[in-house]
Design an enzyme around this catalytic site. Structure first.
Site, PDB file in Angstrom:
ATOM      1  N   HIS A 132      -0.512   4.155  10.270  1.00  0.00           N
ATOM      2  CA  HIS A 132      -1.944   4.273  10.155  1.00  0.00           C
ATOM      3  C   HIS A 132      -2.837   3.765  10.933  1.00  0.00           C
ATOM      4  O   HIS A 132      -2.538   2.710  11.491  1.00  0.00           O
ATOM      5  CB  HIS A 132      -2.176   4.169   8.498  1.00  0.00           C
ATOM      6  CG  HIS A 132      -1.886   5.192   7.605  1.00  0.00           C
ATOM      7  ND1 HIS A 132      -0.657   5.477   7.080  1.00  0.00           N
ATOM      8  CD2 HIS A 132      -2.633   6.124   6.992  1.00  0.00           C
ATOM      9  CE1 HIS A 132      -0.456   6.600   6.385  1.00  0.00           C
ATOM     10  NE2 HIS A 132      -1.518   6.969   6.246  1.00  0.00           N
ATOM     11  N   LYS A 136      -6.654   0.196   7.296  1.00  0.00           N
ATOM     12  CA  LYS A 136      -5.899   0.363   5.794  1.00  0.00           C
ATOM     13  C   LYS A 136      -5.376  -0.734   5.616  1.00  0.00           C
ATOM     14  O   LYS A 136      -4.708  -1.449   5.896  1.00  0.00           O
ATOM     15  CB  LYS A 136      -4.572   1.633   6.285  1.00  0.00           C
ATOM     16  CG  LYS A 136      -4.213   1.946   4.963  1.00  0.00           C
ATOM     17  CD  LYS A 136      -3.323   3.234   5.142  1.00  0.00           C
ATOM     18  CE  LYS A 136      -2.675   3.669   3.891  1.00  0.00           C
ATOM     19  NZ  LYS A 136      -3.767   4.096   2.679  1.00  0.00           N
TER      20      LYS A 136
END
Length: 233
Positions: A132, A136
């Site tokens: 990600h 995040k």
């Protein structure tokens, strides 16, 4: 429908655009704590905020008998309490670690593969990987945890850990780089080969569309739900 957005970051803005295109009215766009007054009497709330405020945001909405679609991850130790509040207030709560149609098909594929591999657990070791963007906050991702839970149903694995698989603890490697929307892979490795299934998101639009579809489905229902019910998987 009238939709209130609780959490108006990148996802909230995309959800706003998609909901409006689908003919809905967005009656609140909140980055502050929701109240009965500032929610503006919506038919449903879509909550994409931060882990530390998700519980109180959802609780407030449910106690005002407003159904909630939640996509915030990283707070799930409190989810059983929220599910109880939804039932006590006779309204609906729908949580999704990932609202993408493709990811929910991937969840089903993952469970089917886990069933197949159950017979060959002496030969193959399972390992998960998720990638990600650097912004995040939680690791592993909620989607990776959902994938792991699907594997638990059909294997001897009963917990997950960040790092390599060890015994009955399924390993998840969490990588943070660039602006990656989300890539999830499941590997089964033996001494002679490897089986891999993988889902790659190209942007956030699929997550946002799925959240709006869930919000269209939820009003009028009482109980706790997921995308499996919405999509009939």
């Amino acid at each position: 429908m009238k939709i209130a957005l609780v959490g108006y970051g990148k996802m909230g803005k995309i959800i706003d655009e998609i909901a409006t295109k689908r003919g809905h009215e967005v009656v609140a766009r909140l980055n502050e704590t929701p109240t009965k007054e500032n929610l503006n009497n919506p038919d449903v709330v879509i909550e994409f905020s931060q882990p530390e405020v998700a519980f109180s945001n959802i609780k407030t909405c449910l106690e005002n008998k407003i159904p909630v679609v939640c996509g915030t991850t990283g707070w799930l130790e409190q989810k059983p309490a929220i599910e109880k509040i939804a039932l006590e207030n006779e309204t609906g709560f729908l949580y999704g670690s990932n609202f993408s149609l493709g990811v929910n098909l991937f969840f089903a594929l993952n469970e089917n593969l886990a069933k197949l591999m159950q017979k060959f657990s002496d030969d193959y070791t399972c390992q998960l990987e998720e990638i990600h963007h650097i912004h995040k906050k939680d690791a592993p991702s909620g989607t990776a945890i959902s994938i792991a839970e699907g594997i638990f149903k059909h294997s001897d694995y009963n917990s997950w850990k960040l790092d390599e698989t060890e015994g009955t603890s399924l390993g998840i490697e969490a990588i943070r780089e660039g602006e990656v929307p989300g890539t999830h892979s499941v590997y089964y490795r033996s001494e002679v080969d490897e089986i891999e299934i993988k889902h790659t998101a190209f942007n956030r639009n699929g997550f946002a569309l799925g959240a709006v579809i869930a919000a269209e489905w939820l009003p009028g229902k009482v109980g706790n739900f997921g995308m499996k019910e919405v999509l009939g998987l």
